[in-house]
Design a protein around this motif. Structure first.
Motif, PDB file in Angstrom:
ATOM      1  N   ALA A 120       0.844  -1.204   0.000  1.00  0.00           N
ATOM      2  CA  ALA A 120       0.000   0.000   0.000  1.00  0.00           C
ATOM      3  C   ALA A 120       0.875   1.249   0.000  1.00  0.00           C
ATOM      4  O   ALA A 120       0.702   2.150  -0.825  1.00  0.00           O
TER       5      ALA A 120
ATOM      6  N   GLU B 198      -7.408 -12.094  -0.131  1.00  0.00           N
ATOM      7  CA  GLU B 198      -6.373 -11.414  -0.910  1.00  0.00           C
ATOM      8  C   GLU B 198      -6.301  -9.963  -0.460  1.00  0.00           C
ATOM      9  O   GLU B 198      -7.296  -9.239  -0.536  1.00  0.00           O
ATOM     10  N   GLY B 199      -5.127  -9.562  -0.027  1.00  0.00           N
ATOM     11  CA  GLY B 199      -4.997  -8.194   0.486  1.00  0.00           C
ATOM     12  C   GLY B 199      -4.000  -7.357  -0.290  1.00  0.00           C
ATOM     13  O   GLY B 199      -3.975  -6.132  -0.161  1.00  0.00           O
ATOM     14  N   ILE B 200      -3.181  -8.009  -1.119  1.00  0.00           N
ATOM     15  CA  ILE B 200      -2.130  -7.253  -1.818  1.00  0.00           C
ATOM     16  C   ILE B 200      -2.756  -6.345  -2.880  1.00  0.00           C
ATOM     17  O   ILE B 200      -2.429  -5.164  -2.980  1.00  0.00           O
TER      18      ILE B 200
ATOM     19  N   ARG C  91       7.370 -12.287  -0.569  1.00  0.00           N
ATOM     20  CA  ARG C  91       7.158 -10.916  -0.100  1.00  0.00           C
ATOM     21  C   ARG C  91       8.467 -10.214   0.239  1.00  0.00           C
ATOM     22  O   ARG C  91       8.580  -8.998   0.079  1.00  0.00           O
TER      23      ARG C  91
ATOM     24  N   ASP D 107      -4.195  -2.667   4.506  1.00  0.00           N
ATOM     25  CA  ASP D 107      -4.692  -3.311   5.727  1.00  0.00           C
ATOM     26  C   ASP D 107      -5.023  -2.293   6.816  1.00  0.00           C
ATOM     27  O   ASP D 107      -5.852  -2.557   7.687  1.00  0.00           O
TER      28      ASP D 107
ATOM     29  N   GLY E 227       0.970 -15.521   2.007  1.00  0.00           N
ATOM     30  CA  GLY E 227       1.075 -16.639   1.069  1.00  0.00           C
ATOM     31  C   GLY E 227       1.908 -16.263  -0.152  1.00  0.00           C
ATOM     32  O   GLY E 227       2.534 -17.085  -0.787  1.00  0.00           O
ATOM     33  N   GLY E 228       1.869 -14.960  -0.518  1.00  0.00           N
ATOM     34  CA  GLY E 228       2.637 -14.496  -1.670  1.00  0.00           C
ATOM     35  C   GLY E 228       1.985 -14.817  -3.001  1.00  0.00           C
ATOM     36  O   GLY E 228       2.657 -14.997  -4.003  1.00  0.00           O
ATOM     37  N   TRP E 229       0.648 -14.847  -3.024  1.00  0.00           N
ATOM     38  CA  TRP E 229      -0.088 -15.080  -4.266  1.00  0.00           C
ATOM     39  C   TRP E 229      -0.621 -13.744  -4.742  1.00  0.00           C
ATOM     40  O   TRP E 229      -1.227 -13.002  -3.969  1.00  0.00           O
TER      41      TRP E 229
ATOM     42  N   ASP F 284       9.369   3.245   7.709  1.00  0.00           N
ATOM     43  CA  ASP F 284       8.970   1.874   8.062  1.00  0.00           C
ATOM     44  C   ASP F 284       9.840   1.393   9.212  1.00  0.00           C
ATOM     45  O   ASP F 284      11.048   1.630   9.243  1.00  0.00           O
ATOM     46  N   LYS F 285       9.195   0.677  10.136  1.00  0.00           N
ATOM     47  CA  LYS F 285       9.946   0.214  11.313  1.00  0.00           C
ATOM     48  C   LYS F 285      10.965  -0.866  10.958  1.00  0.00           C
ATOM     49  O   LYS F 285      11.913  -1.105  11.712  1.00  0.00           O
TER      50      LYS F 285
ATOM     51  N   ARG G 120      12.493  -7.266   4.139  1.00  0.00           N
ATOM     52  CA  ARG G 120      11.999  -7.787   5.414  1.00  0.00           C
ATOM     53  C   ARG G 120      10.996  -8.911   5.142  1.00  0.00           C
ATOM     54  O   ARG G 120      10.372  -8.978   4.089  1.00  0.00           O
TER      55      ARG G 120
ATOM     56  N   GLY H  80       0.457   1.303   7.532  1.00  0.00           N
ATOM     57  CA  GLY H  80       1.237   0.473   8.462  1.00  0.00           C
ATOM     58  C   GLY H  80       0.600  -0.873   8.769  1.00  0.00           C
ATOM     59  O   GLY H  80       0.900  -1.466   9.807  1.00  0.00           O
TER      60      GLY H  80
ATOM     61  N   ASN I 102      10.717   3.203  13.687  1.00  0.00           N
ATOM     62  CA  ASN I 102       9.375   3.032  14.234  1.00  0.00           C
ATOM     63  C   ASN I 102       8.696   4.394  14.392  1.00  0.00           C
ATOM     64  O   ASN I 102       9.359   5.364  14.745  1.00  0.00           O
ATOM     65  N   LEU I 103       7.400   4.468  14.129  1.00  0.00           N
ATOM     66  CA  LEU I 103       6.681   5.717  14.382  1.00  0.00           C
ATOM     67  C   LEU I 103       6.453   5.841  15.884  1.00  0.00           C
ATOM     68  O   LEU I 103       5.821   4.974  16.489  1.00  0.00           O
TER      69      LEU I 103
HETATM   70  C1  LIG Z   1      -0.867 -15.644   6.624  1.00  0.00           C
HETATM   71  C2  LIG Z   1      -1.292 -14.608   5.610  1.00  0.00           C
HETATM   72  C3  LIG Z   1      -1.312 -14.956   4.268  1.00  0.00           C
HETATM   73  C4  LIG Z   1      -1.683 -14.014   3.303  1.00  0.00           C
HETATM   74  N1  LIG Z   1      -1.632 -14.369   1.997  1.00  0.00           N
HETATM   75  C5  LIG Z   1      -1.950 -13.464   1.047  1.00  0.00           C
HETATM   76  C6  LIG Z   1      -1.789 -13.792  -0.327  1.00  0.00           C
HETATM   77  O1  LIG Z   1      -1.324 -14.873  -0.687  1.00  0.00           O
HETATM   78  N2  LIG Z   1      -2.148 -12.848  -1.250  1.00  0.00           N
HETATM   79  C7  LIG Z   1      -2.648 -11.626  -0.890  1.00  0.00           C
HETATM   80  O2  LIG Z   1      -2.981 -10.828  -1.771  1.00  0.00           O
HETATM   81  N3  LIG Z   1      -2.763 -11.284   0.420  1.00  0.00           N
HETATM   82  C8  LIG Z   1      -2.401 -12.150   1.387  1.00  0.00           C
HETATM   83  N4  LIG Z   1      -2.456 -11.789   2.709  1.00  0.00           N
HETATM   84  C9  LIG Z   1      -2.837 -10.407   3.048  1.00  0.00           C
HETATM   85  C10 LIG Z   1      -1.679  -9.444   2.752  1.00  0.00           C
HETATM   86  O3  LIG Z   1      -0.499  -9.936   3.333  1.00  0.00           O
HETATM   87  C11 LIG Z   1      -1.975  -8.032   3.280  1.00  0.00           C
HETATM   88  O4  LIG Z   1      -3.289  -7.674   2.969  1.00  0.00           O
HETATM   89  C12 LIG Z   1      -1.017  -7.003   2.665  1.00  0.00           C
HETATM   90  O5  LIG Z   1       0.296  -7.248   3.100  1.00  0.00           O
HETATM   91  C13 LIG Z   1      -1.423  -5.584   3.055  1.00  0.00           C
HETATM   92  O6  LIG Z   1      -0.434  -4.675   2.616  1.00  0.00           O
HETATM   93  P1  LIG Z   1      -0.179  -3.302   3.407  1.00  0.00           P
HETATM   94  O7  LIG Z   1       0.840  -2.565   2.624  1.00  0.00           O
HETATM   95  O8  LIG Z   1      -1.467  -2.665   3.719  1.00  0.00           O
HETATM   96  O9  LIG Z   1       0.421  -3.741   4.838  1.00  0.00           O
HETATM   97  P2  LIG Z   1       1.741  -4.558   5.186  1.00  0.00           P
HETATM   98  O10 LIG Z   1       2.164  -5.388   4.062  1.00  0.00           O
HETATM   99  O11 LIG Z   1       1.449  -5.198   6.500  1.00  0.00           O
HETATM  100  O12 LIG Z   1       2.851  -3.442   5.400  1.00  0.00           O
HETATM  101  C14 LIG Z   1       2.800  -2.582   6.512  1.00  0.00           C
HETATM  102  C15 LIG Z   1       4.183  -2.004   6.758  1.00  0.00           C
HETATM  103  O13 LIG Z   1       4.072  -1.040   7.812  1.00  0.00           O
HETATM  104  C16 LIG Z   1       5.179  -1.143   8.678  1.00  0.00           C
HETATM  105  N5  LIG Z   1       4.806  -0.670  10.012  1.00  0.00           N
HETATM  106  C17 LIG Z   1       3.887  -1.227  10.848  1.00  0.00           C
HETATM  107  N6  LIG Z   1       3.839  -0.529  12.014  1.00  0.00           N
HETATM  108  C18 LIG Z   1       4.724   0.484  11.881  1.00  0.00           C
HETATM  109  C19 LIG Z   1       5.133   1.537  12.760  1.00  0.00           C
HETATM  110  N7  LIG Z   1       4.627   1.693  14.001  1.00  0.00           N
HETATM  111  N8  LIG Z   1       6.078   2.415  12.335  1.00  0.00           N
HETATM  112  C20 LIG Z   1       6.625   2.261  11.080  1.00  0.00           C
HETATM  113  N9  LIG Z   1       6.272   1.273  10.232  1.00  0.00           N
HETATM  114  C21 LIG Z   1       5.334   0.407  10.612  1.00  0.00           C
HETATM  115  C22 LIG Z   1       5.516  -2.646   8.656  1.00  0.00           C
HETATM  116  O14 LIG Z   1       6.875  -2.888   8.996  1.00  0.00           O
HETATM  117  C23 LIG Z   1       5.203  -3.041   7.213  1.00  0.00           C
HETATM  118  O15 LIG Z   1       6.351  -3.012   6.381  1.00  0.00           O
HETATM  119  C24 LIG Z   1      -2.086 -12.706   3.698  1.00  0.00           C
HETATM  120  C25 LIG Z   1      -2.062 -12.348   5.039  1.00  0.00           C
HETATM  121  C26 LIG Z   1      -1.669 -13.286   6.000  1.00  0.00           C
HETATM  122  C27 LIG Z   1      -1.657 -12.896   7.443  1.00  0.00           C
END
Ligand SMILES: Cc1cc2nc3c(=O)[nH]c(=O)nc-3n(C[C@H](O)[C@H](O)[C@H](O)COP(=O)(O)OP(=O)(O)OC[C@H]3O[C@@H](n4cnc5c(N)ncnc54)[C@H](O)[C@@H]3O)c2cc1C
Length: 382
Positions: A14, A282-284, A98, A271, A44-46, A33-34, A39, A144, A118-119
């Motif tokens: 995101a 699916e969250g990506i 990932r 998220d 699942g990485g799909w 990013d923390k 990292r 985050g 970290n924030l």
């Molecule tokens: C077990 C599992 C399997 C999954 N499999 C899939 C899949 O196969 N395909 C799919 O599409 N989705 C999948 N998902 C969902 C997907 O992983 C998330 O929806 C997606 O990563 C969301 O992206 P994002 O950028 O919103 O958040 P994130 O990817 O969680 O990134 C958030 C970032 O914010 C940073 N952060 C957090 N707190 C702080 C802070 N206080 N200060 C600074 N930085 C901070 C973190 O370090 C991180 O890098 C899965 C989820 C889980 C739990």
């Protein structure tokens, strides 16, 4: 003291997608990013192909030195019932790692990076934010993830929300494990729990394998995971022990979309906003699409980041994802007694037509939802 036009908290899909569009739009953008990248992220990485086209990712440029597993079909079913294999004859998804994918997107975004940071504080003075007493910005994007501190500031309380809970493990198989694994990279396997409140997956990506299970209720997750592993071994999907304990994480589905995702000089993406698809988890893709839409709203606001000026973002999210909020599995899961639901789900998920057109085309692949580029933005809706 540093300053920028936009500060993004979180460098996952995101945050990096939002940053990518903002920097291309000429805004000075910082991602904080923390973690240090690359990292690990529990996932699942799909990914679906829309993700690649929305971000202009050139496969020929991405794939060398990284895992990019084309997926041409899936095996699906209910655990302990009949399996169905559906193939499409062309890639309809990809398997990524990932640690590689997120690192690539973040570095490519063109943003200035504060990693390992970290924030710790956000203060408002006039129309400006000061973050960690160190960075000034007129607008903050909360990216985050589930426990995003910016979302907390907008009233979210992750402890009180009903989230999907999931566990997974991803590891590189050695030669003998590869020989003892019947799962094919191009046809991952998905098996639903009989109560339809979750499913387990096996994704083979090159030499790596990712095995996990997610559920709508946290109760008894480890026993559901253990049951799934027993089922996989019984079906001779593999003949080795997977590393334990598995890594766990939680996140919100669209149907629980957080109400407040926009405020004065602030908005939430991915998220942090609770946007994962209800049926597949699916969250990506929603994270990336919301990041891009947030960037559009910020660019359109032209430096005037009142909540009213950012409201178009919330409206566009609703238009884009609103339809996905109710789902058959979720509805049935709520309404039917467990025994009846188990019997029905065993039957219908063994049916080829249902597996292809409902489970895969609708729930998992969203074939009726074109990539964001061809999505009609709010302003041009009739
Ligand atoms: C077990 C599992 C399997 C999954 N499999 C899939 C899949 O196969 N395909 C799919 O599409 N989705 C999948 N998902 C969902 C997907 O992983 C998330 O929806 C997606 O990563 C969301 O992206 P994002 O950028 O919103 O958040 P994130 O990817 O969680 O990134 C958030 C970032 O914010 C940073 N952060 C957090 N707190 C702080 C802070 N206080 N200060 C600074 N930085 C901070 C973190 O370090 C991180 O890098 C899965 C989820 C889980 C739990």
């Amino acid at each position: 003291m540093d300053s920028c036009d936009v500060l993004i908290v979180g460098g996952g899909p995101a945050g990096s997608s939002c940053a990518w569009k903002l920097t291309r739009g000429g805004l000075d953008t910082i991602v904080l990013d923390k973690s240090h990248f690359p990292r690990h992220k529990v996932c699942g990485g799909w990914i679906t192909p829309a993700v690649l086209s929305e971000l202009d990712i050139d496969i020929a440029q991405y794939a060398p030195g990284r895992t990019l597993q084309p997926i041409v079909g899936f095996r699906t079913g209910v655990m302990d019932a009949r399996e169905v294999e559906i193939t499409y004859g062309k890639p309809i998804s990809y398997g990524i790692r990932r640690c590689e994918f997120d690192d690539y997107l973040l570095k490519r975004s063109g943003a200035r990076l504060y990693c390992g940071a970290n924030l710790t504080s956000i203060e408002r003075s006039g129309e400006e934010w000061t973050v960690n007493g160190q960075i000034r910005a007129r607008i903050i994007v909360g990216a985050g993830g589930h426990f995003c501190p910016v979302a907390r500031l907008l009233g979210a309380d992750a402890r009180k929300e009903t989230a999907v809970v999931a566990q997974e493990t991803e590891f590189e198989m050695n030669l003998s494990e590869r020989a003892a694994c019947s799962i094919r990279g191009e046809v991952p396997e998905l098996y639903f729990c009989p109560d339809m409140r979750g499913y387990g997956w096996c994704f083979r990506k090159g030499n790596f394998i990712n095995i996990g299970l997610g559920r709508l209720d946290a109760h008894g997750l480890p026993s559901h995971v253990a049951e799934f592993l027993r089922f996989l071994k019984k079906r001779r999907k593999f003949d080795f022990d997977v590393p334990s304990p598995m890594s766990g994480h939680a996140y919100l589905l669209l149907r629980d979309m957080r109400h407040k995702i926009v405020d004065e000089g602030m908005l939430l993406t991915g998220d942090a906003a609770g946007l994962a698809y209800s049926q597949s988890g699916e969250g990506i893709r929603p994270a990336i699409e919301s990041g891009l839409m947030a960037a559009d709203a910020i660019l359109a606001a032209n430096g005037k980041y009142s909540a009213a000026n950012l409201e178009s973002y919330r409206a566009r999210l609703k238009l884009r994802f609103g339809k996905s909020q109710s789902g058959l599995a979720v509805t049935l899961g709520r309404r039917l007694p467990a025994k009846l639901l188990g019997a029905i789900s065993r039957q219908i998920l063994a049916n080829r037509w249902f597996s292809r057109h409902v489970v895969l085309d609708d729930w998992f692949l969203h074939l009726d939802e074109p990539a964001l580029k061809t999505f009609i933005p709010l302003a041009t809706q009739p």
